[in-house]
Design a protein around this motif. Structure first.
Motif, short mmCIF file in Angstrom:
data_model
loop_
_atom_site.label_atom_id
_atom_site.label_comp_id
_atom_site.label_asym_id
_atom_site.label_seq_id
_atom_site.Cartn_x
_atom_site.Cartn_y
_atom_site.Cartn_z
N ARG A 90 -1.14 -26.63 -24.75
CA ARG A 90 -2.36 -25.92 -25.20
C ARG A 90 -2.29 -24.47 -24.71
O ARG A 90 -1.68 -24.19 -23.69
N PHE A 91 -2.91 -23.61 -25.46
CA PHE A 91 -3.01 -22.21 -25.03
C PHE A 91 -4.46 -21.84 -24.84
O PHE A 91 -5.29 -22.18 -25.67
N ASP A 92 -4.75 -21.15 -23.74
CA ASP A 92 -6.12 -20.73 -23.49
C ASP A 92 -6.45 -19.49 -24.29
O ASP A 92 -5.60 -18.63 -24.47
N ILE A 93 -7.68 -19.41 -24.76
CA ILE A 93 -8.14 -18.20 -25.44
C ILE A 93 -9.24 -17.57 -24.58
O ILE A 93 -10.19 -18.24 -24.21
N HIS A 94 -9.03 -16.31 -24.24
CA HIS A 94 -10.05 -15.62 -23.48
C HIS A 94 -10.78 -14.65 -24.37
O HIS A 94 -10.22 -14.08 -25.29
N GLY B 124 -12.01 -20.93 -25.52
CA GLY B 124 -11.51 -22.03 -26.33
C GLY B 124 -10.06 -22.28 -26.03
O GLY B 124 -9.46 -21.59 -25.20
N ARG B 125 -9.50 -23.28 -26.69
CA ARG B 125 -8.09 -23.57 -26.49
C ARG B 125 -7.44 -23.84 -27.84
O ARG B 125 -8.04 -24.43 -28.72
N VAL B 126 -6.20 -23.39 -27.98
CA VAL B 126 -5.41 -23.78 -29.13
C VAL B 126 -4.71 -25.08 -28.76
O VAL B 126 -3.89 -25.10 -27.84
N HIS B 127 -5.04 -26.12 -29.46
CA HIS B 127 -4.36 -27.39 -29.20
C HIS B 127 -3.10 -27.42 -30.06
O HIS B 127 -3.07 -28.03 -31.12
N ALA B 128 -2.09 -26.73 -29.59
CA ALA B 128 -0.90 -26.51 -30.41
C ALA B 128 -0.09 -27.79 -30.58
O ALA B 128 0.39 -28.10 -31.67
N SER C 105 1.97 -23.57 -41.48
CA SER C 105 1.87 -22.66 -40.35
C SER C 105 0.70 -23.06 -39.45
O SER C 105 -0.36 -23.44 -39.94
N GLY C 106 0.92 -22.98 -38.16
CA GLY C 106 -0.11 -23.32 -37.20
C GLY C 106 -0.22 -24.80 -36.90
O GLY C 106 -1.12 -25.22 -36.19
N CYS C 107 0.71 -25.61 -37.41
CA CYS C 107 0.60 -27.05 -37.16
C CYS C 107 1.25 -27.42 -35.84
O CYS C 107 1.14 -28.57 -35.41
N PRO D 107 -6.22 -25.13 -35.27
CA PRO D 107 -6.21 -26.04 -34.12
C PRO D 107 -6.94 -25.46 -32.91
O PRO D 107 -6.73 -25.93 -31.80
N VAL D 108 -7.80 -24.45 -33.13
CA VAL D 108 -8.56 -23.89 -32.02
C VAL D 108 -9.79 -24.76 -31.77
O VAL D 108 -10.54 -25.05 -32.70
N ARG D 109 -9.97 -25.17 -30.54
CA ARG D 109 -11.08 -26.06 -30.22
C ARG D 109 -11.90 -25.47 -29.09
O ARG D 109 -11.43 -24.63 -28.33
N ALA D 110 -13.12 -26.00 -28.93
CA ALA D 110 -13.97 -25.58 -27.82
C ALA D 110 -13.34 -26.04 -26.50
O ALA D 110 -12.49 -26.92 -26.49
N VAL D 111 -13.78 -25.41 -25.41
CA VAL D 111 -13.19 -25.70 -24.11
C VAL D 111 -13.37 -27.17 -23.73
O VAL D 111 -12.48 -27.80 -23.17
N ASP D 112 -14.56 -27.72 -24.07
CA ASP D 112 -14.82 -29.09 -23.62
C ASP D 112 -14.38 -30.14 -24.65
O ASP D 112 -14.75 -31.30 -24.56
#
Lengths: 327, 609
Positions: free
Chosen positions: B316-320, B329-333, B353-355, B582-587
């Motif tokens: 996962r990648f964090d988004i600030h 949020g986080r990218v659930h890559a 792309s982005g999968c 695939p960007v999701r909320a933090v929780d």
């Protein structure tokens, strides 16, 4: 955005504090202003009196704290030489430098940008090649030499323009400005030209490089394919895309003209801040030097701030204070 | 009168005769188009197809007179509505551009510093006498026409705020602004995902019928040609080598080059009978004779040892962002991805792309660190290894990338570049390295003496061969090929794939083949895993995935692939949809997924309940 602004302000304050410490310590190392201010044949009692009066008998840290306390109340100390508040002395000289800087940078932009556009669009023409070769001269000839040549030709030989001074001034916002009178303009012309040559060459080369880079882009081909007039393609689609580096350089150069136009001001006897700071360094007039450097920091911070704001206006992809997630 | 009208209808809209274009390169005139002639009738679609450097784009640019006049020369005739465009004064030509003839390019051609509304309004006002307010209203109507949701509110957005498919819709809307008679589309869908490409092609077909336009469609993709065009011109090195009805060209190509090109086109479903991967047939470009027929590659048996085992991998990648720069949020890559690869086996990861397919590859290589999960290479856990062991393990797997230009150092000879990993891992001396480089260059179909050349002296396909040689110098067991053939021309792509298959059977290599191209995947893989939003939604033997797709996304993906068969043209419809993010909320807590075994080794994710 607000956070970004606060960060910026904090940075500026930190830079100013660091600057004042460096200057304070540095100045303390080189020489004693008392030696210069008092005639050599003054007796010891007289020396001590002056030292105590200037606060130079205190430890350096204490001097600095005293300075900070006063500075927070807008008092940057009195000039040893002029016996006036340092800030006031500098501000009196500021209009002269400011108008010289604005005119020099404005001139450099107004001439450099169109010439650079031309050189980029018609890069094969002999005029473009001539301009590019000429711009090398603009870079490499020393400012003082060009200044002397300008005086030689236009002031001494042809006698068209005066060789120095501010000429007649008029008052605006309680300050004296040369650009409001015809005689002032005559005095402004040579020093402004001298200062702008280097910047003109820089802006011209940057513009040309930008144009060469943007012209083969898909969006330019697409703009032409939509049947836009060539004039519109150049003045809107090319120009806006090349402005970011140019605005950066204009900002930096504007700052450096205000801060370091010493050579030109000296040659043309222009009573600006550059000349003042050199004189003050010669006599170790500490309050003036410190106040001047702090003022320059403020000027640079503001210019950088303005440049950053202009970025966002030029390119919507630039977002202030937002960091993308690094992959 | 009636006769005159009939006359006008039967005369072609655009007639290009003996178009000859030359470029001035270093003072010398070089011919890039040789006597190209063709016609486009009303409401017809003509495809110009060819590989890079074939002159297909130059043809379009010559017709539009968009080439730089100082360094290009255009001869011949371009008759449009009876007028020769090449002889028109430039001001009149300008009015035709964007007016009677509109153009669309790849969707990245919008100026990034202006809003799309600005683009639309300036085009409308340049050609039609509209006020600013009228032009804005018209722009909204056009965006509605190309089915951009909530058009009015998007007018002041910039190109980067749109997805690729939506950007291309904007360009189409701009092209329609002045009711063009001819639309020239230059590779408009090349950079788009396959489901988005299908939607754009469908939109173009619908609008062509509505607006009664003719289309000149430039592409390198034979599937798109079959999908779109009535007639086709095949171009090769500035010559139109074949022109005719699209169906005719696909059924019975006459020119040798067309035959070699069609042989190199992978066609979805053609592999149904074949158990393993299969080489492309090789056809001589000059004679058209079959040099080497299609041949099946090796199939590993079930007892082959497992080389790579991936279990519950999560990256996962964090988004600030926001006012305080906090975690938004986080990218659930990559989300709980598991699979294994046996010796000599190719597993393909497919998806849009982005999968998360590339991130999966990078995580396995250790270029990105995973949040959890395990990667075992030949039974050893990669994550738990010390530095030295990690280096040893790295030797066993190598990666090759999409862009061989940026993955080879331009200031290093290819010999040095290939030998570098060998020397870094201290596998032998310089003399040994030199011998090995020579041997490998031969193996990948180059000459040993090419070791002293620099990357820029090679073509894209050759550079990809060099990347392969560099990967092979460490004698790896597994090669992760991340979109390695995606940027290559069709025929070059076929050659590189053939090479990869040969190397696989010679060296018992395993491949993790990451690609978005379903047709290529069908050609090369033993097994296939379909990824969607970071998860594997379906995995199984190639024949099972392509012959009996179970997950709705797999089906959608397969149905979106352009079919290189003109008889199936326009038969499928695909609903307008965007790629999800695939960007999701933090929780966000990822749901527990369950899989169902359809047949032996064929697993499909059960739908959300």
């Amino acid at each position: 955005m607000i956070l970004w602004l606060l960060k910026r302000l904090l940075q500026a304050v930190l830079v100013m504090v660091a600057m004042s410490i460096i200057v304070f310590v540095g100045l303390n190392v080189i020489g004693n202003p008392v030696d210069i201010l008092i005639s050599p044949d003054a007796d010891q009692a007289e020396r001590l009196r002056v030292i105590a009066e200037l606060g130079l008998d205190q430890p350096l840290v204490w001097q600095y704290v005293e300075f900070l306390k006063a500075a927070l109340q807008g008092d940057l100390g009195n000039s040893y030489v002029f016996n006036q508040p340092a800030l006031q002395v500098i501000l009196q000289r500021m209009p002269a430098t400011l108008e010289l800087a604005v005119i020099a940078v404005g001139f450099a932009t107004l001439v450099g940008l169109p010439l650079g556009l031309y050189a980029g669009l018609r890069s094969q023409s002999w005029l473009a090649k001539f301009l590019m070769a000429g711009s090398i001269l603009g870079f490499s000839l020393p400012t003082f030499w060009i200044g002397l040549m300008l005086i030689m030709v236009f002031a001494v030989q042809l006698g068209w323009l005066p060789s120095g001074g501010r000429g007649e001034t008029a008052s605006l916002f309680g300050l004296q400005w040369s650009f409001l009178t015809a005689d002032g303009w005559r005095h402004l012309l040579l020093p402004a030209l001298n200062l702008s040559l280097f910047k003109m060459a820089l802006i011209m080369r940057l513009t040309r490089a930008g144009v060469r880079e943007v012209l083969p882009q898909d969006y330019i081909r697409y703009a032409r394919a939509r049947g836009l007039t060539e004039q519109r393609v150049i003045s809107l689609h090319v120009l806006k895309n090349i402005m970011i580096p140019i605005v950066t350089v204009i900002g930096i150069e504007f700052g450096s003209v205000i801060a370091f136009s010493v050579v030109t001001e000296t040659i043309f006897a222009w009573p600006g801040m550059g000349k003042l700071i050199i004189d003050s360094i010669n006599v170790l007039d500490r309050p003036i030097i410190v106040a001047y450097l702090l003022l320059i920091v403020v000027v640079f911070v503001w210019i950088n701030f303005a440049v950053d704001v202009v970025y966002t206006l030029l390119d919507p992809r630039v977002r202030l204070g937002q960091k993308g997630s690094a992959r | 009168m009636v006769q005159a009208k009939a006359q006008r209808d039967s005369s072609p809209l655009l007639a290009v005769r003996n178009l000859r274009t030359s470029f001035q390169v270093e003072g010398r005139w070089t011919r890039v188009l040789n006597d190209v002639s063709f016609e486009i009738g009303n409401r017809q679609t003509l495809a110009v197809v060819g590989e890079s450097g074939s002159g297909k784009s130059v043809t379009a640019m010559s017709i539009m007179r968009l080439l730089p006049p100082a360094t290009s020369r255009i001869e011949g005739e371009v008759l449009f509505g009876g007028r020769d465009l090449l002889k028109l004064p430039s001001e009149e030509m300008r009015r035709i551009r964007g007016g009677d003839i509109a153009m669309i390019f790849q969707e990245t051609s919008l100026n990034p510093v202006y809003t799309i509304g600005f683009h639309m309004v300036e085009t409308l006002r340049q050609h039609r006498n509209l006020s600013a307010a009228e032009a804005r209203r018209e722009a909204v109507a056009l965006l509605d026409k190309v089915r951009i949701p909530s058009a009015a509110s998007r007018l002041d957005d910039y190109a980067h705020q749109f997805s690729g498919g939506m950007r291309q819709r904007v360009m189409i809307a701009i092209a329609l602004a002045c009711n063009p008679k001819l639309l020239i589309a230059d590779e408009p869908t090349t950079a788009l995902d396959v489901t988005i490409q299908a939607q754009i092609l469908q939109t173009l077909r619908d609008l062509q019928a509505e607006e009664e336009m003719s289309i000149l469609f430039i592409t390198h993709d034979m599937g798109v040609v079959a999908e779109m065009s009535d007639r086709t011109i095949v171009m090769y090195h500035g010559d139109a080598v074949e022109e005719g009805e699209t169906r005719q060209i696909f059924a019975a190509p006459r020119a040798p080059y067309t035959r070699s090109l069609l042989a190199a086109v992978p066609r979805l479903g053609e592999m149904a009978e074949s158990p393993g991967p299969s080489r492309f047939p090789v056809i001589d470009r000059a004679t058209g004779a079959v040099v080497a027929p299609a041949a099946s590659g090796s199939v590993p048996d079930g007892s082959a040892p497992i080389i790579l085992q991936v279990e519950d991998l999560v990256t996962r990648f964090d988004i600030h962002g926001g006012a305080l720069g906090g975690l938004t949020g986080r990218v659930h890559a990559v989300e709980k991805v598991s699979f294994d690869i046996r010796e000599g086996e190719t597993l393909s990861l497919v998806g849009e792309s982005g999968c998360g397919k590339s991130t999966t590859g990078r995580t396995i290589m250790g270029l990105t660190s995973p949040n959890s999960g395990s990667v075992r290479m030949e039974g050893r856990e990669v994550g738990s290894l010390g530095r030295r062991e990690l280096r040893m393990t790295r030797r066993r797997m190598q990666m090759i990338f999409q862009d061989p230009v940026s993955s080879l150092n331009a200031r290093m000879t290819v010999g040095t570049a290939i030998a570098e990993p060998f020397l870094v891992h201290k596998l032998g001396g310089k003399a040994q390295a030199r011998d090995k480089v020579a041997d490998l260059l031969e193996r990948v179909g180059l000459r040993p003496d090419m070791a002293n050349r620099y990357p820029h002296e090679f073509s894209g396909g050759q550079r990809q061969r060099i990347s392969l040689a560099r990967a092979l110098i460490l004698d790896p067991k597994l090669i992760i090929a991340d979109e390695s053939v995606s940027a290559l021309d069709v025929s070059v792509k076929a050659q590189v794939i053939n090479l990869m298959l040969d190397l696989q059977s010679q060296l018992k290599l395993s491949y993790l083949f990451i690609s978005h191209d379903m047709a290529v995947v069908e050609r090369v893989s033993h097994r296939v895993a379909v990824m969607y939003l970071g998860e594997i939604v379906e995995i199984g033997a190639r024949a099972a995935i392509f012959g009996n797709p179970q997950h709705p996304y797999t089906r959608k993906l397969l149905s979106a692939v352009p079919v290189a068969d003109p008889y199936q043209r326009g038969q499928r419809r695909i609903e307008v949809s965007e790629l999800k993010s695939p960007v999701r909320a933090v929780d966000f807590v990822p749901p527990n997924r369950e899989y169902r075994e359809v047949s032996a080794g064929h697993w499909v994710q059960l739908a959300d309940n």
